[in-house]
Write a protein that holds these residues in place. Structure first.
Motif, PDB file in Angstrom:
ATOM      1  N   ASP A 114       0.810  -1.209   0.000  1.00 23.39           N
ATOM      2  CA  ASP A 114       0.000   0.000   0.000  1.00 23.39           C
ATOM      3  C   ASP A 114       0.849   1.267   0.000  1.00 23.39           C
ATOM      4  OD1 ASP A 114      -3.029   0.115   0.120  1.00 23.39           O
ATOM      5  OD2 ASP A 114      -2.545   1.737   1.515  1.00 23.39           O
ATOM      6  N   LYS A 162      -5.796   0.025   0.476  1.00 26.41           N
ATOM      7  CA  LYS A 162      -6.642  -0.137  -0.709  1.00 26.41           C
ATOM      8  C   LYS A 162      -6.971  -1.607  -0.934  1.00 26.41           C
ATOM      9  CE  LYS A 162      -6.906   1.141  -5.608  1.00 26.41           C
ATOM     10  NZ  LYS A 162      -6.213   1.853  -6.719  1.00 26.41           N
ATOM     11  N   ASP A 163      -5.996  -2.483  -0.665  1.00 31.15           N
ATOM     12  CA  ASP A 163      -6.186  -3.920  -0.851  1.00 31.15           C
ATOM     13  C   ASP A 163      -5.670  -4.641   0.395  1.00 31.15           C
ATOM     14  OD1 ASP A 163      -5.971  -6.650  -1.554  1.00 31.15           O
ATOM     15  OD2 ASP A 163      -5.748  -6.153  -3.674  1.00 31.15           O
ATOM     16  N   GLU A 166      -3.793  -8.158  -0.292  1.00 29.25           N
ATOM     17  CA  GLU A 166      -2.450  -8.044  -0.860  1.00 29.25           C
ATOM     18  C   GLU A 166      -1.439  -7.690   0.221  1.00 29.25           C
ATOM     19  OE1 GLU A 166      -0.067  -5.720  -4.486  1.00 29.25           O
ATOM     20  OE2 GLU A 166      -1.969  -4.914  -3.723  1.00 29.25           O
ATOM     21  N   GLU A 189     -14.385 -11.132  -0.085  1.00 28.62           N
ATOM     22  CA  GLU A 189     -13.244 -10.249   0.142  1.00 28.62           C
ATOM     23  C   GLU A 189     -12.950 -10.117   1.633  1.00 28.62           C
ATOM     24  OE1 GLU A 189     -12.165  -5.499  -0.490  1.00 28.62           O
ATOM     25  OE2 GLU A 189     -14.005  -6.344  -1.305  1.00 28.62           O
ATOM     26  N   ALA A 208      -9.804  -1.980   5.304  1.00 32.00           N
ATOM     27  CA  ALA A 208     -10.079  -1.467   3.966  1.00 32.00           C
ATOM     28  C   ALA A 208     -10.315   0.040   3.998  1.00 32.00           C
ATOM     29  CB  ALA A 208     -11.301  -2.167   3.387  1.00 32.00           C
ATOM     30  N   THR A 214      -4.369   5.052  -0.851  1.00 30.71           N
ATOM     31  CA  THR A 214      -3.291   4.208  -0.340  1.00 30.71           C
ATOM     32  C   THR A 214      -2.461   4.995   0.666  1.00 30.71           C
ATOM     33  OG1 THR A 214      -1.808   4.858  -2.141  1.00 30.71           O
ATOM     34  CG2 THR A 214      -3.132   2.861  -2.473  1.00 30.71           C
TER      35      THR A 214
END
Length: 318
Positions: A114, A162-163, A166, A189, A208, A214
């Motif tokens: 991120d 953002k993810d 990941e 998710e 999230a 980010t």
């Protein structure tokens, strides 16, 4: 099955917090949290929570916008440091070696997916109180301040991402972190994960970022001795005009008794008391919460306030 990398990170070491209201933030951390100022350098001051064993806990830095700067993790040994650096480089996230600050030895800088700046180190200087100001008990880092909320130590950092997934894969594979609890939405998710590196319940959290941005911060947290410290802290913050966002309540996830406030720079600060909850099982199984279970809110206390899901630093769209 626990990975061989688990335990290579000893703990969360220290955090740099950026603030657009430097002097007011400095007052907040020293006068209301009871932290000791140990050094100043340029636009930064270094602060120590009374029972953190290292020289400093928080680097507070003046900046145009508030948010999180670098977050530092201490490796469990020089060999563990080298292993984690190789894994970070293999993941393509390395920045390079740098000199540490205020007693911290050479440190390896990197970023998570991120973009949050992080670093890892091993060599460090232990805190020594000024002459005549040491604690009564030799097994305590500094004397108990006896004012403010008496923040004992740094507890955890909660990043916005953002993810989430990941970033979680990176923390697991490169740093050896293990998710103790997580939230999975109906879509499949993962919207939040809580990671630990040893037997502590959690050290790093990813939530999230609903703005799709980010590199932002949700909050940093300090541990207190008791729930009463947090209740007293609420009165102290009320008397001093500090915005109390939520609490005192009890989280369902991780079971922490908590209070959230905004320090003068706008960064969210949590005070948490998790009692003696430790992850002692060598085969700990990640606790997963569904979207419906998470929607129930706290274990007890008031419903989760809407800003808890929207506010972060630096601010977006303001």
């Amino acid at each position: 099955m626990r990975t061989p990398a688990f335990g290579d990170i000893a703990h969360l070491g220290h955090v740099e917090l950026l603030t657009s209201e430097f002097e007011k933030s400095r007052w907040f951390f020293t006068r209301l949290l009871g932290m000791r100022e140990v050094a100043a350098d340029g636009d930064s001051v270094f602060l120590h929570a009374w029972d953190d064993y290292e020289r400093y806990t928080l680097k507070l830095t003046a900046a145009p916008a508030s948010g999180v700067g670098r977050v530092a993790l201490r490796a469990a040994s020089p060999e563990a440091l080298e292993r984690r650096v190789r894994a970070i480089e293999d993941a393509g996230r390395g920045v390079g070696w740098k000199d540490g600050e205020q007693g911290v030895g050479r440190s390896y800088a990197f970023t998570d997916p991120d973009g949050h700046p992080m670093e890892i180190y091993y060599d460090t200087e232990w805190f020594t109180a000024p002459e005549g100001e040491g604690p009564a008990l030799k097994n305590q880092a500094d004397r108990f301040p006896g004012f403010g909320i008496n923040a004992r130590r740094l507890d955890h950092v909660n990043y916005l991402a953002k993810d989430v997934e990941e970033n979680g894969v990176f923390i697991e594979q490169a740093l050896g972190g293990e998710p103790t609890e997580q939230i999975r939405l109906d879509s499949g998710e993962i919207s939040a994960q809580w990671f630990h590196f040893t037997n502590k319940s959690y050290d790093l959290v990813y939530s999230a970022d609903n703005t799709g941005s980010t590199g932002r911060l949700h909050h940093i947290a300090f541990a207190t001795d008791t729930r009463e410290d947090i209740l007293k802290g609420a009165d102290i913050f009320l008397e001093n005009g500090i915005h109390i966002e939520s609490g005192p309540h009890k989280h369902a996830i991780q079971q922490t008794f908590f209070l959230y406030v905004y320090e003068p720079g706008g960064n969210r600060i949590e005070f948490a008391n998790a009692g003696a909850r430790l992850m002692l099982a060598p085969d700990w199984r990640t606790i997963e919460w569904s979207e419906a279970e998470r929607a129930k809110g706290q274990a007890w206390g008031m419903k989760t306030i809407s800003t808890f899901h929207s506010h972060g630093t630096p601010p977006v769209g303001e």
